[in-house]
Design an enzyme around this catalytic site. Structure first.
Site, PDB file in Angstrom:
ATOM      1  N   PRO A 176       0.698  -1.264   0.000  1.00 16.70           N
ATOM      2  CA  PRO A 176       0.000   0.000   0.000  1.00 16.70           C
ATOM      3  C   PRO A 176       0.724   1.312   0.000  1.00 16.70           C
ATOM      4  O   PRO A 176       0.246   2.205  -0.655  1.00 16.70           O
ATOM      5  CB  PRO A 176      -0.902  -0.086   1.196  1.00 16.70           C
ATOM      6  CG  PRO A 176      -1.149  -1.511   1.360  1.00 16.70           C
ATOM      7  CD  PRO A 176       0.030  -2.208   0.801  1.00 16.70           C
ATOM      8  N   GLU A 177       1.732   1.580   0.694  1.00 15.59           N
ATOM      9  CA  GLU A 177       2.174   2.981   0.760  1.00 15.59           C
ATOM     10  C   GLU A 177       3.149   3.301  -0.376  1.00 15.59           C
ATOM     11  O   GLU A 177       3.514   2.438  -1.159  1.00 15.59           O
ATOM     12  CB  GLU A 177       2.759   3.277   2.145  1.00 15.59           C
ATOM     13  CG  GLU A 177       1.742   2.964   3.260  1.00 15.59           C
ATOM     14  CD  GLU A 177       2.240   3.261   4.644  1.00 15.59           C
ATOM     15  OE1 GLU A 177       2.810   4.346   4.851  1.00 15.59           O
ATOM     16  OE2 GLU A 177       2.059   2.431   5.538  1.00 15.59           O
TER      17      GLU A 177
END
Length: 297
Positions: free
Chosen positions: A2-3
Site C-alpha cells: 500500500p504505501e
DNA sequence: ATGTGAACCTGTTCGC
DNA sequence: TGCGAACAGGTTCACA
C-alpha cells in the site's frame, strides 16, 4: 503493497516487465475489481484488448499504465492496490491465485500481468488522462481519478511551502493530515508513524498549534523515511506485500515505531506505546513524542 | 464548509 | 483445541 515505497517498487517492476508490450486480451473475474470503471467490467476488458503499454506512472499510492489503444487517444489503466492488492508478472502456466481478479495476456506470449487482491479494496479502471498542470514528471498527464490526489513528497512538483501552509491552516490532528491524500499523498499508517517518530512529534498534536518549521520538518522526515524504505524494496511483514516477482522488501527491520509496541525506543529507551487513533493503530515513543492533553481525532 | 467515524472485504492472530 | 474478538499496510461517504 500500500504505501508510496511499496507502490513505487511495483511501478518499477511494471516499467521493466510490461512497458512496451501489446496487450492481447484481458480477463476479469467478478465485477468488483472494475467497480471504479464506470462502464463496467465487460467494457474495461474490451477496451484493453490490443492496446500498447506506453508507460508506468504513479502519484502517491495511485499507479497507472498509460495505454495506446489501436484507434483512440492514450488512456490510463488506473490501479489502486488498496490494503492487499498485488500486481504479479507470471507465466501463463502458473496456477491461479485464490484471489485472482484480473489477467492480462500479451501478444508476445510472454508472462502475464495479474491483479490479485485478498480484501478487494483495490481495483482497476480505464480513464482519460488530463494534462498535468502541476509540473513535469507526468508527461502523459494525470488520470481523472487521480486529479484529487495531491503531489507526493518525492515528486518534483511537490510544493513544500504550500503544503506547510495548508497544514497550518487546519484544525486537525497532525497524523490525520499526514494521511490526507488530498494534502500530501503517499503516506500511510506505517510511514506516518515513522515520520512522527523521527520528527519527535505526537500525531495527535493539532497542526494549527505547530510552527511552520516544525510542520516542514515532519514532511522532510516523511520524504526521508519513504526514500529509505524504497532503498530496501519497501516494507513487507508477510507474503501479501511483494513486488511483481513476488519478492518481499525488508524495511520492516528498520522500523522504529510502527509495530514496535513495548520495545525500547532506540533514541531514549522508553517503551514504544500503541494507542487507537482513527479506528486504527498509532505507535510512538511516550518520552520523545509527548502526547497533547486532550484527545482529538 | 469542515471535521469525524464507520463501512467496505477476507484472512490471520490473539485471548479466554 | 475451539471459537469469537481484534486486528491488518486504504479510501470513501454519510453525518455532525
Amino acid at each position: 503493497m500500500p504505501e508510496l515505497p511499496e507502490v513505487e517498487v511495483v511501478r518499477r517492476g511494471l516499467e521493466t516487465h510490461v512497458v512496451g508490450r501489446h496487450i492481447r486480451a484481458a480477463r476479469l473475474t467478478g465485477a468488483r475489481v472494475a467497480r471504479r470503471h464506470v462502464a463496467g467490467p465487460a467494457d474495461l476488458a474490451a477496451r484493453l484488448a490490443d492496446a500498447q503499454v506506453l508507460a508506468a506512472d504513479r502519484r502517491g499510492k495511485y499507479l497507472w499504465l498509460v495505454l495506446q489503444p489501436p484507434a483512440d487517444d492514450p488512456q490510463a489503466l488506473v490501479v489502486h492496490l488498496g490494503m492487499s492488492g498485488q500486481l504479479l508478472v507470471e507465466d501463463a502456466g502458473a496456477p491461479p491465485e485464490k484471489h485472482l481478479h484480473a489477467t492480462l495476456d500479451f501478444h508476445d506470449d510472454g508472462p502475464q500481468l495479474r491483479f490479485v487482491d485478498q480484501r478487494t479494496f483495490g481495483g482497476l479502471a480505464l480513464t482519460p488522462l488530463q494534462p498535468d498542470r502541476s509540473g513535469d514528471g507526468h508527461g502523459h498527464g494525470i488520470p481523472e481519478p487521480v486529479l484529487h490526489i495531491a503531489p507526493d513528497p518525492l515528486e518534483e512538483s511537490f510544493d513544500r511551502a504550500a503544503v506547510v501552509r495548508r497544514m497550518k491552516g487546519k484544525d486537525v490532528a497532525l497524523k490525520r493530515v499526514l494521511l490526507d491524500q488530498g494534502v500530501v499523498s503517499g503516506i500511510g499508517n506505517i510511514y506516518a508513524d515513522e515520520a512522527l517518530w523521527r520528527a519527535q512529534v505526537h500525531g495527535r498534536r493539532l497542526t494549527s498549534g505547530l510552527t511552520k518549521p516544525a510542520l516542514g520538518r515532519v514532511l522532510d522526515h516523511a520524504a526521508d523515511v519513504m526514500r529509505d524504505a524504497l532503498g530496501q524494496g519497501g516494507t513487507s511483514f508477510d507474503a501479501l506485500y511483494v513486488n511483481v516477482n513476488g519478492a518481499s522488501g525488508y524495511f520492516d527491520r528498520s522500523l522504529e515505531a510502527y509495530g514496535q509496541t513495548g520495545r525500547p525506543c532506540r533514541r531514549c529507551g522508553a517503551a514504544i506505546r500503541r494507542e487507537e487513533f482513527m479506528n486504527r493503530s498509532s505507535h510512538f515513543c511516550p518520552r520523545c513524542q509527548p502526547a497533547p492533553r486532550a484527545r482529538r481525532g
